[in-house]
Design an enzyme around this catalytic site. Structure first.
Site, PDB file in Angstrom:
ATOM      1  N   HIS A 230       0.861  -1.302   0.020  1.00  0.00           N
ATOM      2  CA  HIS A 230       0.066   0.070   0.041  1.00  0.00           C
ATOM      3  C   HIS A 230       1.047   1.290   0.001  1.00  0.00           C
ATOM      4  O   HIS A 230       0.099   2.411  -0.104  1.00  0.00           O
ATOM      5  CB  HIS A 230      -0.764   0.066   1.284  1.00  0.00           C
ATOM      6  N   ASN A 258      -7.490   0.256   5.932  1.00  0.00           N
ATOM      7  CA  ASN A 258      -7.641  -0.957   5.228  1.00  0.00           C
ATOM      8  C   ASN A 258      -9.100  -1.250   4.972  1.00  0.00           C
ATOM      9  O   ASN A 258      -9.884  -1.022   6.237  1.00  0.00           O
ATOM     10  CB  ASN A 258      -6.963  -2.157   6.000  1.00  0.00           C
ATOM     11  N   LYS A 399      -8.722 -10.436   9.562  1.00  0.00           N
ATOM     12  CA  LYS A 399      -7.783 -11.176   8.820  1.00  0.00           C
ATOM     13  C   LYS A 399      -7.760 -12.790   8.667  1.00  0.00           C
ATOM     14  O   LYS A 399      -7.123 -13.532   8.115  1.00  0.00           O
ATOM     15  CB  LYS A 399      -6.361 -11.320   9.653  1.00  0.00           C
TER      16      LYS A 399
END
Length: 511
Positions: A230, A258, A399
């Site tokens: 990123h 995110n 995640k």
């Protein structure tokens, strides 16, 4: 653009790559010479690929990407030849002058200032680790049938409606996620929200032994390319023309996070603090727990603020880095930036992000490297840059399915796309949940939980092996459930487990 007979990229001269101290040191001379040869070989390969692109528009985009990649690759070679590493003793934990407590932010931004704000979500990742195949991670259903994207859109739409403003919503996609994302966002056409997209760069994977690009042409298979982290947001924003368009539209501030962090909503206190303090860059940090020991943190290094990632830490100091005593906060990757400052940094060619070398292996077994950068590392280039220590509620990443269990449970309620901790929860911290490999894929997770358990009073849950949960199960305290090899554990509807260890081969049945 360079003509067909001119080199599109130029290799560094010997003076560019040779450090003055190196002269007279044969090992360094050898490394410098090797660096020059490798850079020239890479330049030739990239030039060849660029020259073979026939469409002028595609050629211009590809040329810009390869220019940026070559600069990064050359920096990598130079730093590798110098062998310079972080001096651990120079890493000083950021003090109260650099990290401001959230509770001290007293002046929230007024509604009018929201028209100067843009919200950007990093949307380059696939949901492969959770069994989503080639779909964007943002398309995973996370709560009440709504995906990450649905929740993000609902949050911004509510913000625009509540304050009568126009905060645009931007997605930075990768070549992996763009097609599917474009298809998905069509359903928001009638919503009160302006959605813009742009793609981060596409860089070639590099052979670990050859130091040459794995793809042979611009149209080589997707697997030979990668999105470079990123940190590429600055090049991609600038190259796409979107940075200039936002500035021309009167936008001044950018909030980046995110897409899978459901706690990263627009916060008027942080936004107001940024405007009042005139900081060009603010990083949200939150208190570190034992589950966060690998998260990057802010340090002072040679008197300058910088982001320190675990990958940069000398191996003998990894435990020091993980210590909560030395570094007690970590980067949430919720970042606030001044768009004019980004423009200045890019125009002056000041950006030099720390390179993260990611070692991978291709499907054919070839070892390759991916050179990546992190957006937070840019903090060192901005004036007045500092951190804000925010509540844990602003960091709710998903995640894994263990995280998914948390955010789909009764721990949270939902309001306008924002998750709110259930006030009936007695403790501020969320429980620690560790689900085994049988739960790793979403499809298996959904099969093994007939309904999501009640975990309002749960502290810790570990599940391993072939375990199946019935409906309306309640878990309290510390619960450990381990099905041994070739055995199965079935928990019946309505079970209540409080401070229990369940192991072996168990089938609890009602009678």
């Amino acid at each position: 653009m360079a003509g067909e007979n001119q080199p599109l990229l130029s290799a560094p001269s010997a003076n560019d790559v040779k450090s003055p101290r190196a002269r007279g040191h044969s090992a360094m001379d050898f490394k410098t010479a090797t660096t020059g040869v490798a850079a020239k070989a890479m330049r030739n390969e990239l030039n060849r690929m660029i020259s073979e692109v026939e469409d002028p528009k595609a050629k211009k985009v590809f040329d810009a990407e390869m220019q940026s990649f070559f600069i990064l690759f050359n920096r990598y070679l130079t730093e590798k030849a110098k062998g310079e590493k972080i001096v651990w003793d120079k890493c000083v934990a950021a003090g109260p002058d650099l990290i401001k407590p959230y509770v001290e932010l007293k002046k929230p931004a007024g509604p009018a200032s929201l028209d100067k704000l843009v919200v950007l979500k990093l949307n380059g990742g696939l949901g492969t680790t959770m069994g989503m195949g080639g779909a964007p991670k943002s398309a995973i259903e996370v709560r009440e049938g709504m995906t990450f994207l649905d929740l993000c859109v609902r949050q911004i739409e509510h913000l625009n409606e509540e304050y009568g403003v126009n905060v645009p919503f931007i997605l930075m996609n990768s070549f992996n996620t763009d097609d599917e994302t474009q298809r998905i966002i069509q359903k928001y056409a009638n919503h009160n929200i302006q959605i813009l997209t742009f793609n981060q760069s596409r860089y070639p994977r590099v052979g670990r032994e050859s130091s040459l690009p794995i793809p042979r042409s611009a149209v080589s298979d997707k697997s030979m390319w990668y999105p470079p982290g990123h940190g590429d947001i600055f090049d991609a924003l600038s190259n796409s023309g979107l940075l200039d368009k936002l500035l021309a539209a009167g936008k001044e501030y950018l909030f980046v996070s995110n897409v899978d962090n459901l706690g990263a909503v627009v916060d008027l206190n942080i936004y107001g603090h940024m405007i009042e303090s005139k900081a060009e860059f603010i990083m949200e940090l939150t208190d570190k727990t034992k589950a966060d020991v690998k998260g990057g943190t802010l340090v002072q290094y040679d008197g300058n603020v910088r982001l320190l990632e675990v990958a940069q830490v000398p191996s003998e100091h990894i435990e020091d880095f993980k210590s909560i005593k030395k570094f007690n906060t970590f980067n949430t990757n919720n970042l606030w930036m001044n768009l004019k400052a980004i423009k200045r940094v890019m125009d002056n060619d000041e950006l030099s992000l720390d390179i993260i070398v990611n070692n991978k292996t291709t499907d054919t077994g070839e070892p390759v490297i991916q050179l990546e950068t992190a957006v937070g590392a840019a903090i060192k280039h901005f004036k007045g840059a500092h951190g804000v220590n925010v509540p844990r509620s602003r960091f709710l990443p998903v995640k894994s399915t263990s995280d998914l269990l948390l955010i789909t449970s009764d721990l949270y309620t939902m309001s306008h796309g924002t998750l709110v901790m259930n006030p009936a929860r007695m403790f501020g911290q969320t429980p620690v949940i560790k689900l085994g490999d049988s739960f790793k894929k979403i499809a298996n997770f959904q099969k093994r939980f007939r309904t999501v358990p009640n975990i309002l009073e749960l502290d810790h849950l570990t599940v391993a092996g072939d375990v199946w949960f019935g409906r309306n199960i309640t878990l309290r305290g510390t619960v450990i459930i381990v099905a041994t090899d070739n055995h199965r554990i079935d928990l019946p509807d309505g079970s209540i487990l409080e401070n229990k260890l369940v192991s072996g081969n168990v089938s609890i049945i009602d009678h």
